[in-house]
Design an enzyme around this catalytic site. Structure first.
Site, PDB file in Angstrom:
ATOM      1  N   HIS A 121     -37.968  30.437  58.857  1.00 13.05           N
ATOM      2  CA  HIS A 121     -38.043  31.713  58.140  1.00 13.05           C
ATOM      3  C   HIS A 121     -39.496  31.989  57.794  1.00 13.05           C
ATOM      4  O   HIS A 121     -40.262  31.064  57.492  1.00 13.05           O
ATOM      5  CB  HIS A 121     -37.233  31.686  56.840  1.00 13.05           C
ATOM      6  CG  HIS A 121     -35.782  31.418  57.022  1.00 13.05           C
ATOM      7  ND1 HIS A 121     -34.974  32.204  57.811  1.00 13.05           N
ATOM      8  CD2 HIS A 121     -34.976  30.444  56.521  1.00 13.05           C
ATOM      9  CE1 HIS A 121     -33.734  31.742  57.781  1.00 13.05           C
ATOM     10  NE2 HIS A 121     -33.714  30.674  57.005  1.00 13.05           N
TER      11      HIS A 121
ATOM     12  N   ILE B  46     -27.512  33.084  62.619  1.00 13.79           N
ATOM     13  CA  ILE B  46     -26.521  33.164  61.558  1.00 13.79           C
ATOM     14  C   ILE B  46     -26.092  31.750  61.183  1.00 13.79           C
ATOM     15  O   ILE B  46     -25.804  30.924  62.053  1.00 13.79           O
ATOM     16  CB  ILE B  46     -25.290  33.980  62.002  1.00 13.79           C
ATOM     17  CG1 ILE B  46     -25.663  35.446  62.228  1.00 13.79           C
ATOM     18  CG2 ILE B  46     -24.162  33.869  60.970  1.00 13.79           C
ATOM     19  CD1 ILE B  46     -24.548  36.284  62.801  1.00 13.79           C
ATOM     20  N   GLY B  47     -26.082  31.471  59.911  1.00 11.85           N
ATOM     21  CA  GLY B  47     -25.580  30.199  59.401  1.00 11.85           C
ATOM     22  C   GLY B  47     -25.006  30.437  58.021  1.00 11.85           C
ATOM     23  O   GLY B  47     -25.698  30.979  57.153  1.00 11.85           O
TER      24      GLY B  47
ATOM     25  N   ARG C 299     -25.543  25.177  54.585  1.00  8.60           N
ATOM     26  CA  ARG C 299     -25.036  26.142  55.548  1.00  8.60           C
ATOM     27  C   ARG C 299     -24.640  25.443  56.837  1.00  8.60           C
ATOM     28  O   ARG C 299     -24.982  24.276  57.071  1.00  8.60           O
ATOM     29  CB  ARG C 299     -26.091  27.209  55.853  1.00  8.60           C
ATOM     30  CG  ARG C 299     -27.364  26.662  56.490  1.00  8.60           C
ATOM     31  CD  ARG C 299     -28.232  27.745  57.094  1.00  8.60           C
ATOM     32  NE  ARG C 299     -29.525  27.249  57.538  1.00  8.60           N
ATOM     33  CZ  ARG C 299     -29.747  26.582  58.655  1.00  8.60           C
ATOM     34  NH1 ARG C 299     -28.736  26.302  59.478  1.00  8.60           N
ATOM     35  NH2 ARG C 299     -30.963  26.173  58.979  1.00  8.60           N
TER      36      ARG C 299
ATOM     37  N   CYS D  94     -31.900  26.468  66.229  1.00  7.41           N
ATOM     38  CA  CYS D  94     -30.443  26.318  66.096  1.00  7.41           C
ATOM     39  C   CYS D  94     -29.916  25.194  66.985  1.00  7.41           C
ATOM     40  O   CYS D  94     -28.749  25.214  67.403  1.00  7.41           O
ATOM     41  CB  CYS D  94     -29.741  27.630  66.409  1.00  7.41           C
ATOM     42  SG  CYS D  94     -30.244  28.986  65.326  1.00  7.41           S
TER      43      CYS D  94
END
Length: 219
Positions: A73, A134-135, A66, A164
């Protein structure tokens, strides 16, 4: 658009599932699918991510294809993996990213939380910090990976990385912003509704495949 909710799934197993689905969608053998799930605790890095953004040398991170840098996570975080064919939805990656952000902004609004974009950054932010990351990855114009929305997950693991790739980036969750009482299943349901409504408005398909609309996974 099929929506699957498989519950808590090991990151590598979910990665393999995405690979299979992406290949099937690209071949026209499966409908576009949104996976909504959780992961056991795991750190992941994107293409070009810097090891310097992992602040604790004891952390091992799973490398992925990604975009983006390192993230975390864990249970209580809603992860969404859209497997959709951008080849029939405009072939515009920038518009796709803005679509994902809009879905998340609307989900947050549904729980009374105002969230917004930050120019030059992907994801959504609030006055207390970053709410969702988001990735994405794209292969043969079929998408993989997606978004991670902090709902009720432990935020401490983010302190062991530069989330990030951003040093000192504050991270928050819907539960923190709402003072508790946020149920992940309610957020998951809202995300499915917003995604299904917005995808045809912001990423309209140029043709229609004869897939029946279905919803699979947990009740």
């Amino acid at each position: 658009m099929r929506i699957e909710e498989p519950g808590i799934v090991d990151y590598r197993a979910a990665y393999a599932l995405q690979e299979r689905l992406a290949a099937a969608v690209a071949a026209g053998a499966a409908p576009e699918t949104l996976l909504l799930l959780e992961h056991p605790p795991v750190y992941t890095t994107g293409r070009g991510g810097s090891a310097a953004n992992i602040l604790d040398p004891a952390i091992g991170a799973v490398e992925t294809n990604r975009g983006g840098d390192v993230t975390y996570h864990g249970p209580g975080q809603l992860v969404g993996y859209p497997i959709i064919d951008l080849g029939r939805r405009g072939r515009d990656l920038h518009r796709y990213l803005r679509f994902l952000e809009e879905v998340l902004i609307r989900v947050a609004a549904g729980f009374g939380v105002e969230a917004w974009r930050v120019p030059g950054r992907t994801g959504i932010w609030t006055g207390e910090g970053k709410l969702a990351s988001i990735g994405v990855g794209v292969r043969r114009w079929v998408t993989m990976h997606g978004f991670a929305l902090n709902v009720s997950n432990d935020l401490l693991p983010f302190s062991r990385i530069n989330p990030c790739g951003m040093a000192g980036c504050p991270v928050t969750s819907l539960e923190s912003l709402c003072g508790g009482g946020v149920v992940l299943e309610d957020v998951r349901r809202r995300a499915a509704e917003e995604f299904r409504e917005l995808v045809e408005r912001m990423l309209p398909a140029v043709d229609c495949q004869p897939w029946a609309v279905s919803r699979e996974g947990k009740g």
